[in-house]
Write an enzyme that holds these catalytic residues in place. Sequence first.
Site, PDB file in Angstrom:
ATOM      1  N   SER A  30      87.644 -48.147  24.919  1.00  0.00           N
ATOM      2  CA  SER A  30      87.396 -47.358  24.022  1.00  0.00           C
ATOM      3  C   SER A  30      86.192 -46.274  23.945  1.00  0.00           C
ATOM      4  CB  SER A  30      87.142 -48.440  22.718  1.00  0.00           C
ATOM      5  OG  SER A  30      86.063 -49.184  23.110  1.00  0.00           O
ATOM      6  N   ASP A  84      82.425 -44.637  33.205  1.00  0.00           N
ATOM      7  CA  ASP A  84      83.121 -45.668  32.466  1.00  0.00           C
ATOM      8  C   ASP A  84      82.297 -46.588  31.821  1.00  0.00           C
ATOM      9  OD1 ASP A  84      85.311 -47.256  32.214  1.00  0.00           O
ATOM     10  OD2 ASP A  84      85.849 -47.933  34.033  1.00  0.00           O
ATOM     11  N   LYS A  97      83.542 -55.778  34.025  1.00  0.00           N
ATOM     12  CA  LYS A  97      84.301 -55.046  33.587  1.00  0.00           C
ATOM     13  C   LYS A  97      85.710 -55.622  33.825  1.00  0.00           C
ATOM     14  CE  LYS A  97      84.508 -50.693  34.832  1.00  0.00           C
ATOM     15  NZ  LYS A  97      84.792 -50.519  33.232  1.00  0.00           N
ATOM     16  N   GLU A 106      89.673 -49.333  38.283  1.00  0.00           N
ATOM     17  CA  GLU A 106      88.257 -48.852  38.037  1.00  0.00           C
ATOM     18  C   GLU A 106      87.492 -48.871  39.091  1.00  0.00           C
ATOM     19  OE1 GLU A 106      88.014 -49.760  33.007  1.00  0.00           O
ATOM     20  OE2 GLU A 106      87.599 -51.445  34.541  1.00  0.00           O
TER      21      GLU A 106
HETATM   22  C1  5RP Z   1      88.295 -51.728  30.956  1.00  0.00           C
HETATM   23  C2  5RP Z   1      86.841 -51.850  31.107  1.00  0.00           C
HETATM   24  C3  5RP Z   1      86.084 -51.398  29.866  1.00  0.00           C
HETATM   25  O1  5RP Z   1      85.335 -50.455  30.353  1.00  0.00           O
HETATM   26  C4  5RP Z   1      85.595 -52.497  29.332  1.00  0.00           C
HETATM   27  O2  5RP Z   1      86.368 -53.513  28.634  1.00  0.00           O
HETATM   28  C5  5RP Z   1      84.733 -51.825  28.061  1.00  0.00           C
HETATM   29  O3  5RP Z   1      85.639 -51.489  27.036  1.00  0.00           O
HETATM   30  P1  5RP Z   1      85.093 -50.817  25.639  1.00  0.00           P
HETATM   31  O4  5RP Z   1      84.504 -49.359  26.069  1.00  0.00           O
HETATM   32  O5  5RP Z   1      86.318 -50.626  24.827  1.00  0.00           O
HETATM   33  O6  5RP Z   1      84.067 -51.487  25.000  1.00  0.00           O
HETATM   34  O7  5RP Z   1      86.499 -52.539  31.904  1.00  0.00           O
HETATM   35  O8  5RP Z   1      89.055 -52.592  32.058  1.00  0.00           O
END
Ligand code: 5RP
Length: 227
Positions: A30, A84, A97, A106
């Site tokens: 998100s 990211d 992550k 990623e």
């Molecule tokens: C996806 C990830 C995301 O970067 C992590 O889960 C953070 O997500 P968000 O920005 O929705 O809190 O690693 O695999």
Amino acid sequence: MTQDEAKALVGKRAAQLVEDGMAVGLGTGSTSTMFIKALGERVKNEGLKIRCVASSDASTELGLSLGMDVVTLNVLPELDLYIDGADEVAPGFALIKGGGAALLREKIVASSAKKFVCVVDSTKLVEKLGKFPLPIEVIKMALPLVEKRLSELDLNPKLRMLKDGSGPLLTDEQNYILDCHCGVIENPEETAAEIRNIVGVVEHGLFLGLASMVLVAGEDGVTEITE
Ligand code: 5RP
């Protein structure tokens, strides 16, 4: 400020780091979605000329839908910048992550970039990793073996299911995710090495030594940590 507002704020700030002509890695989740949308606005309004590689099918689709030039690493093997989010950020830029199940791509995209800037809201900052379950991507056939080995390491793995409970979640690469409810990870390097040693593990969600800057959104706005 709500968590969603913080994610939008830090996403927008991260989009300002992108310069004309750059090869940019697009993260997943998100917060990354906020970044990609803000970057899409810059492409549209400022005519920013960039090429991108995304770390998931969802982010590829989002980028393309915003008119961005999203290609594969085969076309663009070296990236200037990767942006990211993360599930947890500990001192020394040790990250967990994979909450969005995209950890494998990623890590590949992050490793292809000269610089990885992690974007989070302040709720993601921790003193030690491990409250958030550590995701591990596993080859389907190896699930029983990997589950057994992770249990022997007291990492308490649980197969991630689809939200509607209809079956196990599959990653973009058609693998399973085991979420390890292991509690505090005292020595992330050691844990990472132990997990990597298990046959059938494709990748784990410990991102160590990859990020070089963290942007954190909180009540005082966005703070830049470079350590
Ligand atoms: C996806 C990830 C995301 O970067 C992590 O889960 C953070 O997500 P968000 O920005 O929705 O809190 O690693 O695999």
